[in-house]
Each structure stands twice: as structure tokens, then as C-alpha cells.
Design an enzyme around this catalytic site. Structure first.
Site, PDB file in Angstrom:
ATOM      1  N   ASP A   1       0.792  -1.225   0.000  1.00  0.00           N
ATOM      2  CA  ASP A   1       0.000   0.000   0.000  1.00  0.00           C
ATOM      3  C   ASP A   1       0.830   1.284   0.000  1.00  0.00           C
ATOM      4  O   ASP A   1       0.298   2.355  -0.267  1.00  0.00           O
ATOM      5  CB  ASP A   1      -1.013  -0.006   1.149  1.00  0.00           C
TER       6      ASP A   1
ATOM      7  N   TYR B   1      -9.824  -1.028   1.603  1.00  0.00           N
ATOM      8  CA  TYR B   1      -9.636  -1.262   3.030  1.00  0.00           C
ATOM      9  C   TYR B   1      -9.469  -0.002   3.838  1.00  0.00           C
ATOM     10  O   TYR B   1      -8.857   0.953   3.391  1.00  0.00           O
ATOM     11  CB  TYR B   1      -8.421  -2.171   3.272  1.00  0.00           C
TER      12      TYR B   1
HETATM   13 CU   LIG Z   1      -8.707  -8.740   4.580  1.00  0.00          CU
END
Ligand SMILES: [Cu+2]
Ligand SMILES: *[C@@H]1O[C@H](CO)[C@@H](O)[C@H](O)[C@H]1NC(C)=O
Ligand SMILES: *[C@@H]1O[C@H](CO)[C@@H](O)[C@H](O)[C@H]1NC(C)=O
Ligand SMILES: *[C@@H]1O[C@H](CO)[C@@H](O)[C@H](O)[C@H]1NC(C)=O
Ligand SMILES: *[C@@H]1O[C@H](CO)[C@@H](O)[C@H](O)[C@H]1NC(C)=O
Ligand SMILES: *[C@@H]1O[C@H](CO)[C@@H](O)[C@H](O)[C@H]1NC(C)=O
Ligand SMILES: *[C@@H]1O[C@H](CO)[C@@H](O)[C@H](O)[C@H]1NC(C)=O
Ligand SMILES: *[C@@H]1O[C@H](CO)[C@@H](O)[C@H](O)[C@H]1NC(C)=O
Ligand SMILES: *[C@@H]1O[C@H](CO)[C@@H](O)[C@H](O)[C@H]1NC(C)=O
Ligand SMILES: *[C@@H]1O[C@H](CO)[C@@H](O)[C@H](O)[C@H]1NC(C)=O
Ligand SMILES: *[C@@H]1O[C@H](CO)[C@@H](O)[C@H](O)[C@H]1NC(C)=O
Length: 791
Positions: free
Chosen positions: A402, A491
Site C-alpha cells: 500500500d 480497506y
Molecule cells: Cu482482509
């Protein structure tokens, strides 16, 4: 003194029940409410945290908007000879700036400044420039400084922080897939998918793709990383999904595999199509199978995605009393921490630290001291990776790093009262895009919270009254929390750093947000269960790597392992036992840099100690590594998708010698270089001695995400959580709770039947507001309620 005198009543009446307020609304209401004092008492809200002046300049701070602008201007100055194009007008074969951020400060330069009279070390920027205009197109990183820009400022290649052999250069095919790179592929995808729109429409309930800006398009596409193995080839394994806010949960069973090596789109080609778990190398074979009726879809993705929204779902039923305002953390006595918002410096109950922020790593901590002694020089996230399992091309080809997506820029506004308690201190983060600077408002929160348990207690005596006296000591516990949430695509990673009263500190990461899911294949349950009409929750790992550059008192530290070993021993006073099993500690020090996993059954204790500094008992002063929840490492160690670029994720712990040339555990474009990494963490372990040296501990937190129906609509923070604690270990001569006044000391004299009660002058503030009257009478049980509400 009654607990019902707490000042929550205003929040109850003013905040509950308001419809969809804009972000920050609750905070404003609360502040307004609490500043309007009731007639009967004083407000418990005592305003902002007291200010303090940081002892030194925060040398780790991000570069200013002005510095960014000046660096941008310098880079674009023809005299700098970088031959740059404005990114908005650039093509793959131009040179243009990807991003600019602060360069990590060399510890060697910083220590003489923060610990002595050394000069304030100069600040540098780092810039990643996409250089497609060169004979061998790549991405090259530069360091620009000293700042502010002046005649002595130079622009040099930034190679020294990378060990892959090519320094700051990343081959074109491994470069970040920005808008320029993805649009170069659009014509091929558009043409390919347009030509089979009759097939996709028939299979996927009218799903067609005529390109991103065509009104007829009813599908959206996505592809994972890596997009290359070693930078000498470029590919994309594309998954189609239904567009919309719930796209991550609405994949369809169609994949397009593309070769897109190099900068010339006329050389890009389709490698094949995948659907029904079958591979078709070209359109004609796909069409033949379709026309022969060999391709059919059993499951259909619903177009309506409201089931993916995290909003109120009345169809789940009603819970008794749930319409009442939930318990809250409120800093009743006022804020007990001090801040220097300018310097991003915090002091709390003996703790002090500076904070910084980077567009890739998010929030970072520096010069962490407790009671004036340095514990940690730097504590920072290094990577948040995820790797998926699955038989279909997209899940298989998904490894996320990320930092590649600039995780720090995804720290966004926190919702007061929900993401962080009401009344928290909020700080902004800012980062730079081209020649301007973006401020993400209220993206960091700081608050002190009740941990809900005492820090320590003991009762001596007996309730039976057969002791002449009894006594009881109990100490209130609380902790300061610094929190930020990074929403990186699907997320929402919640990062909390908690600073405890006893000198411990804890790092916690939680994950919520959408699963990256797959189309549901009944024969592929080994990769996850069915969680929606046509959706499988894809099995995956999250591994988040941190760097903790411990300096226990100073930089001469050792890594101590106290292993519990079972030995057969005899003891002369138990001759009848002969040899019998005992357990003891076998304490050793790691000699050289190493990566390793936590001992099973937690039978080893790990500590960073300063062998040369002892407490009053002659014991080496140290900090213990206390594993918490879900201390894991990456499951798959030899996957081609994560072979050498994810080395930081493959062990629980690692200890290295600190070097200015090894500031990061990973590099931001490493994800596309699994076979030829720009940064290979495993190369840090070159057998250097780590006994009484400047050590860095690298640790991993994460979750093996065993997906479940309860990941719909989003993953829950309750289960997706990982923690690690660091605690003083013989660092002090005794527990650091004796100096806390928030405690009770109770003595009972059985002879006189007298109770004395000491509160040390710290009383519960009386805000003189009443809570709603409790409802008396017998209310229905859960079962009774369910019978009423069930249809
Ligand atoms: Cu996950
Ligand atoms: C400058 O970049 C352009 C592409 O933007 C390229 O065509 C040209 O050759 C480059 N000039 C030099 C001197 O490298
Ligand atoms: C940091 O240290 C490295 C290694 O000594 C050196 O090459 C580099 O120039 C230094 N960086 C800065 C910003 O001074
Ligand atoms: C799509 O069909 C057109 C017309 O037959 C053809 O020219 C083109 O090459 C096809 N596109 C692809 C990617 O095969
Ligand atoms: C955060 O940003 C907003 C908007 O730019 C500004 O008004 C506010 O003062 C900033 N807050 C802090 C603590 O710097
Ligand atoms: C920033 O760059 C853009 C694009 O080159 C330009 O239009 C704008 O004027 C620049 N802003 C400033 C403040 O110079
Ligand atoms: C201790 O001795 C017993 C009896 O010989 C043996 O069974 C046991 O395995 C020994 N334990 C260890 C730790 O060696
Ligand atoms: C203690 O640890 C050392 C180093 O790992 C090992 O060589 C030794 O055998 C251990 N001692 C015992 C009693 O297990
Ligand atoms: C311990 O400290 C003493 C005095 O400061 C110093 O001379 C010695 O080198 C240190 N030893 C180690 C192992 O750090
Ligand atoms: C590591 O260094 C030690 C001495 O410092 C040496 O004995 C050992 O052979 C070295 N190991 C490797 C793998 O280089
Ligand atoms: C309890 O009270 C009696 C009578 O005043 C006194 O003599 C005794 O010392 C007290 N005990 C303690 C433990 O204080």
C-alpha cells in the site's frame, strides 16, 4: 459524588438522532454544547490541550508547501536539464514528476542536533520522476537539497537507500500504473471488449464494456499488482466488475489477460480470456465455446448494491435499548497531555515524542522518551501488504504494497465520536501533488482514554474480619492514543498508537472496509466461502511491517532472548525425587543480524536491552517485546508474485544494525519487481554484529483473513485486529505507578471498625447534569423481543 452527575447529557440531547451531518458536525455540536454551561455546575469540557514548546525543531517534519513549490520549480527549470513535461499533458514517453516528499533524515546527522549542540541538519526533498523520454525509459528518484531552495541546492540521483543494484531507477514496466500508463492500454481493452459485447451481455446480465467514457458501458475493470516480474515485461490480468460503490463485492466471472510491455501501445496484445475457469487464447476460441453453449453462468451479481452500504439496515431487527446514546470516553477532568501543534510534538504523563507524516508511510514517531530517557528513535509503518489466494487470474495475481498507493495520502477526516472520542485533538495532514499542497483535515486524532481496567491493585486482609486490619490500593489506568485511518482503495486500516502510564506502549492495526472478493465458484471453497449471491470472499493475508529503531537510553543496545528450557535436575533436599523436570531461563543475546519467528507457546521472551546500563539491582535496563493479537507473517514464502520484494513480511521479527542507507524496509515501487527487487530486505542481514550496537527491530502485524459472511458489507474491526506491546523490563527499579495520584488507598482497622479512604485530592468533576431517568419495571428478554419482531 454520583456517577450520574457526568456531563454526557448534553451530547445525548444534541447529537443523537441528527440526520447525516457533514463531517465535523458532531464535533461542533459537542463543543457548542459543552461551552454552554448548565446553571447547576461547571462544564467538564476544559477546552483544547495545553500548549507546550517542543525543545527542538522537528527535523523530521514534512517539507512545507513552499519548499515543495520551490522544488517543483527547480526541477522544471530548463537549467536543471531534466527535460520535464507537465504531468497533465504527459505521455508514457515523456519525463514528468510522479511525486515529491521529504527525504528521510539521516540519524547520524540528527543525533548531534537533538542530543547536543550540533547544527540543525539540512532538509532534503525526494522526488520520483518518470523518465519515459529516455532511450531506456524508467523511473528515477532524486534528492533535492539543502532546503529551502537556494544557490547551494543540488538535484542528485537518490540511489543510496536502495540495495537492488539499480539504485533509484525502476524499469518502465515496473513503474507505478498511473493514469498515463493505464490510458495507454485503454484502446486495446476497449476494442477487445467491444468485439465480444454480445457474449458478455448474454453471460453477465447485459454487462458490456465499450471503454471508460462510453455511455453504453455497464462494467468496470480492475487489475492487481504486480504488473511485472522483473521489469522486463509488463502485463495486466484484468477482472471485470459491476461499477458502483460496491464494486469490490460485485465481481463477474470474466478476465482478460494482456501483454503491455514497453512504451509503445501498438505492441500491446491480448494473451487470452478466462471465464468458467477455462482459458481461451483468442476471441475465436471464446466465441466458438460460447456459440456451442459451453459457457454459462449460474450466479448473477445483483445490480443494486445497497446491500454493500454501511448504513442502517432495519431488516436486521431491533435491539432493546439500542436507541439510547452509547457509552463514551470523555476527558472529564480536562486534557492531561500537552501539544505543540506547530512542531507536532506531544507530552503525556512522562512521555514525549515528535510526529511526522509521509505520503507513503502515513504517521511516524520520533525521539520517543519516557521520563526524559530515549526509548525509541523512530517508530514507523514500513509497508501494508496483502496477498490473495485463488485459482482465477485476478486473485492469484494480487499482491498489494500500500505504500505504492501512497497510503499516507489516504488518511482522511475522522468522524468525531465514532472514529475517535468526542473532544479529541485533531490534526491535519498535508501532502503535495505537483506544485500544490493538499490538506486532509482532522486526519489524526489524539485523545486520552479510560482503559476500563485498573493499572494495578492489591487487597490485604480478609473480609471475614479475622485480620486486625485490611488495606487496599488500586490505581486508575488510562492511555493516550494517537490514531489515523488510511482508506487505501477497499480497506480502512485503523492505526492506533497507545502510550501507557507505566512506560509501555502499544501498536494496533485494525482492518475494516470491503473485501476484494471473487466471483463465486462452488468448487473453489478452499479459497473462501460464498458470502453474497455471486460472491466469494477471497482468502488472503494482510501483513503490516513496522520499523522500531530502539535506543534504550542510548544507541548501544543488544537483543536479548530469554528462552524457557526444561531440564532434569536433582535437589539434595528432595532425594526421593531423583532427577525431576524444572524450567529455567536460558538468556542469550543475538550475535548478528537475524530474521526469526516467535517461539511456539510464547516460551521465549525478547527484549532490547542496554547491557551497559543497569538499574539499581544491577539488572540490564531494557524494553520487552510483548506479542499481542495475531502476530503473523506471510503464509506463502516462495510465490512468484511476492518472491523477493516482500521479504520484510516473511518473519515475525527481525533485528538489524541501524544504517543511514537502510531507512526503509521496502521501496514504493517494489511491488512490481518480485523477481528483481529495488529493495531486498533480506540483504540487510549480512552478518553484522548486533551486540551493543544501534539496533532496529522490524516487526509484523496482520491477519490471515479467513473470510466469512460477516465480512458483508465490510470487515469488522473486532476480529481483524493485530497488536504488539513494548514494556519496560528492568528498565526501572520498580513499577512506574507509585507516582500516580489517580488512585485509592483504603485502610480498615478491625479494632476500631474505622475505614480511611484517600483520594489524593483527585476528585470526580461534578458537572451537575442529569442523565435521562432510568426505565423501571421488567422489560422483555431478547427471546421475547425476537418473537415480536420476527415476521
Ligand atoms: Cu482482509
Ligand atoms: C525530452 O523529452 C522529449 C519527450 O518528452 C523527448 O522527445 C526529447 O528527445 C527529450 N530531449 C532530450 C534532450 O532528451
Ligand atoms: C545520508 O547518508 C548517506 C550515507 O552516508 C549519504 O550518502 C547521504 O547523502 C546522506 N543524506 C543526506 C540527506 O545527507
Ligand atoms: C475488433 O474488431 C475489429 C473489426 O473486426 C478489428 O479490426 C479489431 O482488430 C478487433 N480488435 C481486437 C483487439 O481484436
Ligand atoms: C487544519 O486545516 C484547516 C483547513 O485548512 C485549518 O483551518 C485548520 O486550522 C488546520 N488545523 C490545524 C490544527 O492546523
Ligand atoms: C502549478 O502548475 C500548473 C500546471 O503547470 C500551473 O497552471 C499553475 O499556474 C501552477 N501554480 C502556480 C501557483 O504556479
Ligand atoms: C527428564 O527425565 C525423564 C526421565 O528420564 C525423561 O522422560 C524426560 O524426557 C526428561 N526431560 C528432559 C527435559 O530431558
Ligand atoms: C541456551 O541457548 C544456547 C544458545 O541457543 C544453546 O547453545 C544452549 O544449549 C542453551 N542451553 C540450554 C540449557 O538449553
Ligand atoms: C560501557 O560504557 C563504558 C563507559 O561509558 C564504555 O567505556 C564501554 O565501552 C561501554 N561498553 C559497551 C559494551 O558499550
Ligand atoms: C559471521 O561472522 C562470524 C564472526 O563475526 C563468522 O564466524 C561467521 O562465519 C560469519 N557467518 C557468515 C554466514 O558469514
Ligand atoms: C487500629 O486502631 C487501634 C485503636 O486506635 C490502634 O491501636 C491500632 O494501632 C490501629 N491499627 C492499625 C493497623 O492502624
Amino acid at each position: 459524588m454520583h456517577l450520574r452527575s457526568l456531563c454526557l447529557a448534553y451530547t445525548v440531547s444534541l447529537v443523537a438522532g441528527t440526520a447525516l451531518p457533514p463531517l465535523g458536525y458532531e464535533r461542533k455540536v459537542l463543543l457548542d454544547a459543552l461551552s454552554k454551561r448548565g446553571d447547576t455546575g461547571e462544564s467538564c469540557y476544559s477546552g483544547d490541550a495545553p500548549l507546550v514548546k517542543a525543545p527542538k525543531t522537528n527535523v523530521w517534519a514534512p517539507i512545507s508547501a513552499q519548499d515543495n513549490f520551490d522544488v517543483w520549480t527547480l526541477l522544471h527549470d530548463p537549467a536543471t536539464a531534466l527535460n520535464l513535461t507537465n504531468p497533465d499533458d504527459a505521455s508514457q514517453t515523456d519525463n514528468y514528476v510522479f511525486w515529491i516528499d521529504a527525504l528521510h533524515m539521516n540519524k547520524t546527522d540528527v543525533l548531534p542536533y537533538i542530543d547536543g549542540d550540533g547544527p540543525e541538519p539540512p532538509k532534503y526533498a525526494r522526488a520520483i520522476i518518470f523518465e519515459g523520454g529516455k532511450a531506456e525509459p524508467d523511473s528515477q528518484e532524486y534528492m533535492i537539497g539543502p532546503l529551502p531552495v537556494s544557490e547551494s541546492t543540488t538535484v542528485q540521483k537518490l540511489d543510496y537507500i536502495y540495495n537492488g543494484g539499480k539504485g533509484g531507477s525502476v524499469p518502465f514496466d515496473a513503474r507505478y500504473v498511473d493514469g498515463v500508463k493505464s490510458s495507454a492500454l485503454t484502446p486495446l481493452i476497449t476494442s477487445t471488449m467491444s468485439n465480444i459485447s454480445d457474449i458478455t451481455a448474454a453471460l453477465f446480465d447485459g454487462g458490456v464494456y465499450f471503454g471508460p467514457s462510453d455511455d453504453r458501458t455497464t462494467l468496470t475493470m480492475t487489475s492487481g499488482t504486480p504488473v511485472s516480474f522483473d521489469g522486463s515485461q509488463g502485463f495486466r490480468n484484468i477482472l471485470f466488475r459491476l461499477p458502483g460503490s460496491g464494486s469490490y463485492l460485485s465481481p463477474i466471472d470474466f478476465y482478460l489477460l494482456v501483454d503491455c510491455s514497453g512504451t509503445d501501445p501498438s505492441h500491446y496484445s491480448i494473451k487470452g480470456y478466462v471465464t468458467n475457469s477455462k482459458f481461451y487464447p483468442d476471441e475465436s476460441s471464446l466465441r466458438a465455446a460460447f456459440e456451442a453453449g459451453e459457457i454459462a453462468e449460474t450466479y448473477v451479481q445483483p445490480r443494486d448494491q445497497s446491500w454493500t452500504d454501511v448504513d442502517y439496515k432495519p431488516e436486521l431487527g431491533v435491539r432493546a435499548l439500542e436507541d439510547m446514546f452509547a457509552p463514551q470516553t470523555i476527558e472529564l477532568g480536562g486534557k492531561r497531555y500537552k501539544v505543540d501543534p506547530e512542531a507536532q510534538y506531544v507530552e503525556y504523563m512522562g512521555w514525549s515524542f515528535y510526529m511526522s507524516f509521509s505520503r507513503t508511510l502515513g504517521i511516524m514517531f520520533y525521539d520517543i522518551k519516557f521520563k526524559g530517557e530515549r526509548i525509541v528513535y523512530e517508530l514507523s509503518l514500513q509497508e501494508a501488504m496483502a496477498q490473495y489466494a485463488g485459482t482465477q487470474p485476478k486473485a492469484s495475481n494480487t499482491v498489494y504494497h500500500d505504500t505504492y498507493y501512497s497510503l499516507g495520502t489516504d488518511l482522511a477526516t475522522l468522524v468525531e465520536g465514532y472514529d475517535c472520542p468526542f473532544g479529541s485533538t485533531f490534526w491535519n495532514v498535508s501532502y503535495h501533488e505537483q506544485n500544490h499542497t493538499t490538506v486532509n483535515q482532522d486526519a489524526i486524532c489524539i485523545f486520552e482514554q479510560d482503559t476500563g481496567v485498573p493499572l494495578s491493585r492489591h487487597r490485604y486482609g480478609s473480609s471475614a474480619g479475622d485480620y486486625p486490619f485490611s488495606k487496599l490500593g488500586v490505581v486508575k489506568d488510562s492511555q493516550l492514543v494517537v490514531r489515523a485511518i488510511a482508506t487505501v482503495g477497499n480497506y480502512d486500516y485503523l492505526f492506533s498508537y497507545a502510550w501507557f502510564l507505566d512506560g509501555s506502549f502499544e501498536v494496533t492495526v485494525r482492518a475494516s472496509g470491503f473485501l476484494q472478493s471473487s466471483f463465486y465458484y462452488p468448487d473453489q471453497k478452499k479459497f473462501g466461502p460464498r458470502i453474497a449471491p455471486a460472491t466469494q470472499g477471497s482468502l488472503h493475508d494482510h501483513i503490516l511491517t513496522w520499523k522500531a529503531d530502539f535506543d534504550v537510553i542510548d544507541t548501544a543496545n543488544s537483543f536479548e532472548i530469554s528462552d524457557l528450557v526444561v531440564v532434569n535436575q536433582s535437589q539434595p533436599w528432595f532425594p526421593e525425587l531423583g532427577e525431576f523436570e524444572q524450567f529455567e531461563m536460558n538468556t542469550t543475546y543475538l550475535e548478528t543480524e537475524e530474521r526469526f519467528n516467535l517461539a511456539p507457546n510464547a516460551k521465549a521472551m525478547y527484549a532490547i536491552v542496554n547491557q551497559n546500563k543497569t538499574n539499581v539491582w544491577g539488572e540490564k535496563r531494557g524494553y520487552r517485546v510483548v506479542p499481542g493479537k495475531s502476530n503473523i507473517h506471510l503464509t506463502v514464502l516462495n510465490s512468484p508474485w511476492s518472491l523477493k520484494n516482500s521479504e520484510m513480511a516473511k518473519y515475525h521479527l527481525a533485528v538489524t544494525r541501524q544504517h543511514d542507507t537502510e531507512p526503509f524496509g521496502n521501496s514504493v515501487q517494489n511491488v512490481n519487481l518480485p523477481l528483481a527487487p529495488q529493495q531486498d530486505f533480506s540483504k540487510f542481514f549480512d552478518n553484522e554484529s548486533i551486540v551493543q550496537e544501534d539496533l532496529v527491530l522490524w516487526f509484523n502485524l496482520g491477519m490471515h483473513h479467513f473470510t466469512r459472511a460477516e465480512d458483508i458489507p465490510v470487515t469488522l474491526y473486532t476480529e481483524a485486529v493485530s497488536t504488539i506491546l513494548f514494556a519496560p523490563h528492568n528498565f526501572f527499579d520498580r513499577a512506574q505507578d507509585g507516582d500516580l495520584l489517580n488512585r485509592r488507598w483504603i485502610e480498615y482497622n478491625a479494632t476500631t471498625d474505622e475505614i480511611t479512604f484517600d483520594a489524593y485530592g483527585v476528585e470526580l468533576p461534578n458537572c451537575a447534569m442529569s442523565l435521562p431517568e432510568p426505565v423501571y419495571g421488567i422489560s422483555p428478554t431478547v427471546e421475547e423481543e425476537l418473537q415480536v419482531s420476527s415476521p
